[in-house]
Enzyme design. Structure first.
Site, short mmCIF file in Angstrom:
data_model
loop_
_atom_site.label_atom_id
_atom_site.label_comp_id
_atom_site.label_asym_id
_atom_site.label_seq_id
_atom_site.Cartn_x
_atom_site.Cartn_y
_atom_site.Cartn_z
N LYS A 31 -6.16 -3.31 14.27
CA LYS A 31 -4.86 -2.72 14.60
C LYS A 31 -4.30 -3.31 15.90
CE LYS A 31 -4.60 -0.11 10.99
NZ LYS A 31 -3.61 -0.41 9.94
N ALA A 48 -9.89 -3.10 16.35
CA ALA A 48 -9.61 -4.53 16.58
C ALA A 48 -8.54 -5.03 15.60
CB ALA A 48 -10.90 -5.34 16.43
N GLY A 107 0.82 -1.22 0.00
CA GLY A 107 0.00 0.00 0.00
C GLY A 107 0.84 1.26 0.00
N ARG A 122 -0.02 5.96 -1.87
CA ARG A 122 -0.49 7.21 -1.25
C ARG A 122 0.01 7.29 0.18
NH1 ARG A 122 -5.93 6.66 -0.54
NH2 ARG A 122 -6.21 4.62 -1.48
N TYR A 153 -11.81 -1.34 12.91
CA TYR A 153 -10.46 -0.84 12.64
C TYR A 153 -9.56 -1.01 13.87
CZ TYR A 153 -6.92 2.60 11.15
OH TYR A 153 -5.75 3.24 10.80
#
Ligand code: NAP
Length: 248
Positions: A160, A158, A13, A16, A156
């Site tokens: 992380k 959880a 990823g 960006r 999100y």
């Protein structure tokens, strides 16, 4: 000589935001860079050109992080092209925010698959390569909400938090082979991901930050440089917050 001269990095990823800043920082420090993206083909081409202009080898791969098969195919291709993998930065991630009682199963699954299952996929493919090399640094992009939780981000947060436990487990399983695994926990960083927030929410975040400013992708890239380099040769199983002293 750069801090990463002679090293090969794979960054998920990177078209960006934070991933892109890490790719550029790594190339400035002499690393060859393989990176992935999902849909931003022209941004990938642009980044490849920028990285090559810094004098390193660079290849962008379209590879869906949530796919186990694609992760393994990717790592095979990177090995063929680059010969080795010294640093893995698993950075790809998405949000699908809403309060728990409004969260659909699809929103939960999308975030867990892209942010957490993806980390299993890529680690499963890369860790044996690093173990054979007898060295490597794995960096997972967690978040401060993976430590403290956040209303409206149960999925999100959880995902992380899962990355933090995963990094500690990988550090224990692969430490004897010289492979390190750590997390970065960014706070409020200015990228496309946070651009959707209202000015009001943004201001309230900044009020709670000791340094009184949002972070930049370059702030996070500095921590990724440290963890990827030999400067962090005795650092494993740790989570470094990069949040400007955000209050919990
Ligand atoms: P961003 O600007 O939205 O960029 C996300 C990157 O991930 C893009 O390159 C995107 O590729 C890629 N990606 C998304 N889904 C993918 C998939 N299924 N397979 C492969 N690549 C995929 O995000 P960011 O703000 O830079 O965040 C980067 C990481 O830091 C994320 O893990 C995020 O959770 C974490 N983080 C961010 C903040 C923040 O405040 N921004 C705070 C804490 C943690 P395409 O361009 O092709 O879509």
């Amino acid at each position: 000589m750069g801090l990463l001269a002679g090293k090969v990095a794979l960054i998920t990823g990177a078209t960006r935001g934070i991933g892109r800043a890490i790719a550029l920082k790594y190339a400035q420090e002499g690393a060859d860079v393989a990176f992935t993206y999902l849909s931003s083909a022209s941004a990938a081409e642009e980044l490849t050109n920028e990285l090559e202009a810094l004098g390193v080898k660079a290849v962008g791969y379209r590879s869906d992080a949530s796919s186990y098969e694609e992760a393994h195919t990717l790592v095979g291709e990177v090995q063929k092209t680059f010969g080795k993998i010294d640093i893995l930065v698993h950075n790809a991630g998405i949000t699908r925010d809403t309060l728990l009682m409004r969260m659909s199963e699809e929103m939960w699954d999308a975030v867990i698959n892209t942010n957490l299952k993806s980390a299993f996929n890529i680690t499963h493919a890369v860790a044996p390569v690093m173990a054979r090399q007898r060295g490597g640094s794995i960096i997972y992009m967690s978040s401060v909400v993976g430590i403290g939780g956040n209303a409206g981000q149960a999925n999100y947060s959880a995902s992380k938090a899962g990355l933090i436990a995963l990094s500690k487990s990988v550090a224990k399983e692969f430490g004897a082979r010289g492979v390190r695994a750590n997390c970065i926990a960014p706070g409020f960083i200015q990228t496309d991901m946070t651009a959707v927030l209202s000015d009001e929410i943004r201001a309230s975040f900044v009020e709670n930050i000791s340094l009184r400013r949002a972070g930049t992708p370059e702030d996070v890239a500095g921590v990724a440089l440290f963890l990827g380099s030999d400067l962090a040769g005795y650092v494993t199983g740790q989570t470094i917050a990069c949040c400007g002293g955000m209050k919990g």
